[in-house]
Design an enzyme around this catalytic site. Structure first.
Site, mmCIF file in Angstrom:
data_model
loop_
_atom_site.group_PDB
_atom_site.id
_atom_site.type_symbol
_atom_site.label_atom_id
_atom_site.label_comp_id
_atom_site.label_asym_id
_atom_site.label_seq_id
_atom_site.Cartn_x
_atom_site.Cartn_y
_atom_site.Cartn_z
ATOM 1 N N HIS A 47 -15.734 1.970 -1.711
ATOM 2 C CA HIS A 47 -14.668 1.104 -1.186
ATOM 3 C C HIS A 47 -13.626 1.878 -0.394
ATOM 4 C CE1 HIS A 47 -15.791 -1.912 -4.609
ATOM 5 N NE2 HIS A 47 -16.620 -1.959 -3.594
ATOM 6 N N ASP A 96 -8.742 6.124 -5.350
ATOM 7 C CA ASP A 96 -7.640 7.038 -5.658
ATOM 8 C C ASP A 96 -7.967 8.524 -5.466
ATOM 9 O OD1 ASP A 96 -9.249 7.649 -7.923
ATOM 10 O OD2 ASP A 96 -8.136 6.236 -9.182
ATOM 11 N N CYS A 121 -7.516 2.969 12.526
ATOM 12 C CA CYS A 121 -6.924 2.158 13.589
ATOM 13 C C CYS A 121 -7.676 0.830 13.701
ATOM 14 C CB CYS A 121 -6.973 2.892 14.925
ATOM 15 S SG CYS A 121 -6.326 1.877 16.273
ATOM 16 N N CYS A 147 -3.754 4.870 20.478
ATOM 17 C CA CYS A 147 -3.760 3.628 21.260
ATOM 18 C C CYS A 147 -2.613 2.698 20.918
ATOM 19 C CB CYS A 147 -5.105 2.908 21.106
ATOM 20 S SG CYS A 147 -5.280 2.046 19.538
ATOM 21 N N TYR A 203 0.821 -1.214 0.000
ATOM 22 C CA TYR A 203 0.000 0.000 0.000
ATOM 23 C C TYR A 203 0.857 1.268 0.000
ATOM 24 C CZ TYR A 203 -4.546 -2.161 0.078
ATOM 25 O OH TYR A 203 -5.665 -2.848 -0.288
ATOM 26 N N GLN A 211 -16.096 3.174 -7.174
ATOM 27 C CA GLN A 211 -15.429 2.052 -6.498
ATOM 28 C C GLN A 211 -13.943 2.349 -6.349
ATOM 29 O OE1 GLN A 211 -17.019 -1.898 -8.324
ATOM 30 N NE2 GLN A 211 -17.387 -0.313 -9.834
ATOM 31 N N ASN A 212 -13.519 3.470 -6.915
ATOM 32 C CA ASN A 212 -12.087 3.775 -6.897
ATOM 33 C C ASN A 212 -11.668 4.330 -5.546
ATOM 34 O OD1 ASN A 212 -12.144 2.971 -9.501
ATOM 35 N ND2 ASN A 212 -11.973 5.012 -10.397
ATOM 36 N N CYS A 218 -1.246 3.583 15.512
ATOM 37 C CA CYS A 218 -2.180 4.617 15.958
ATOM 38 C C CYS A 218 -1.520 5.528 16.997
ATOM 39 C CB CYS A 218 -3.410 3.952 16.562
ATOM 40 S SG CYS A 218 -4.637 5.100 17.211
#
Ligand code: NAD
Ligand code: ZN
Length: 257
Positions: A120, A105, A128, A151, A68, A102-103, A148
């Site tokens: 999505h 970006d 988190c 926490c 990612y 649905q993108n 996070c």
């Protein structure tokens, strides 16, 4: 795709009271963002269940984040294309217009679209895994192991993974818009991912005219009243033109000698 088909859709846009557009990865293809399926698709060569599922994330969060983070770097470089801009322009011109994507970006918003629902989620927010806190980290380079600030638990991309529910508020808006649509345009999506694809069926049941824009046949093609076969970045700007007299959409034969 014929001139008459284009003209018919221009006419429908003019007549429609509420236009709803459903987009998928194909709309961003001309910006250089790979689609998921097909040649050059994002998933080619990688096991997508490992990268885009909660199970895969729990097994190896570092591997998922490496992927990612690389996608975030790539998406930082890309810009909207003429298809995104044409949709934003349609929204400005038409009284009733909504966009369901649905993108992940955010290129529609970058092009100026306002009335947008992200089915999505998007790749720029993080969430988190313990306290649920969502933060917008648009364009920011994240650490290899993001945690996070509240926490200390792992953060995850705020996208919908395989097997996960869609964000409820987004889905409800999408359904409600779809029920009200009198023109529903399906653009750059394989229509194979559910429940998003179900919106096309809902639009049809609700009596909307259906238009597909896609260079290839898809699961939505058999539901479409008009199919504009081609790239969205080339076709959408042409829809901004006024209906052309002479290439009438109605079945009247052209005047002959
Ligand atoms: P998909 O990869 O399943 O289908 C892409 C579709 O785009 C295909 O039907 C293809 O024929 C069409 N296409 C290719 N080039 C096009 C062009 N220039 N103009 C118009 N259409 C073109 O993508 P999907 O239907 O969106 O569904 C898969 C999932 O992929 C979604 O959940 C979405 O979240 C995710 N995804 C998003 C991005 C992004 O944000 N840009 C990129 C890849 C995948
Ligand atoms: Zn937390």
């Amino acid at each position: 795709m014929t001139a008459a088909d284009l003209n018919r859709v221009r006419q429908w846009l003019k007549e429609a009271r509420f236009v709803v557009v459903l987009t998928g990865a194909g709309v961003s293809a001309e910006s250089g963002v790979p689609t998921y399926r097909g040649a050059g698709g994002l998933w080619q060569g990688s096991d997508f269940r490992e990268l885009a599922s909660l199970e895969g994330f729990q097994r190896d969060p570092k591997k998922v984040w490496a992927w990612y983070n690389e996608r975030r770097r790539q998406l930082k470089q890309v810009r909207p294309n003429p298809g995104h801009y044409a949709l934003a322009e349609l929204e400005r011109r038409l009284g009733g217009f909504a966009l369901i994507t649905q993108n992940v970006d955010r290129l529609h918003q970058a092009a100026g679209s306002r009335n947008v629902v992200e089915l999505h989620g998007n790749i720029w927010e993080v969430r988190c895994t313990r306290c649920g806190r969502v933060e917008d980290r648009t364009g920011i380079e994240l650490p290899a192991e993001p945690h996070c600030s509240q926490c200390g638990a792992w953060l995850r991309p705020n996208v919908v993974w395989f097997g996960e529910m869609l964000p409820e508020h987004a889905w409800q808006r999408a359904e409600s818009w779809t029920r009200q649509a009198d023109l529903f345009m399906v653009i750059g999506t394989s229509a194979e991912v559910w429940p998003a694809a179900g919106l096309i069926h809902l639009a049809r049941q609700s009596g909307a005219r259906i238009v597909e824009i896609n260079p290839h046949e898809t699961a939505a093609s058999s539901l479409a009243d008009v199919i504009l076969r081609g790239k969205s970045g080339e076709i959408l700007p042409q829809l901004l033109d006024a209906p052309q007299p002479g290439s009438s959409a109605s079945p009247e034969p052209a005047a002959s000698g």
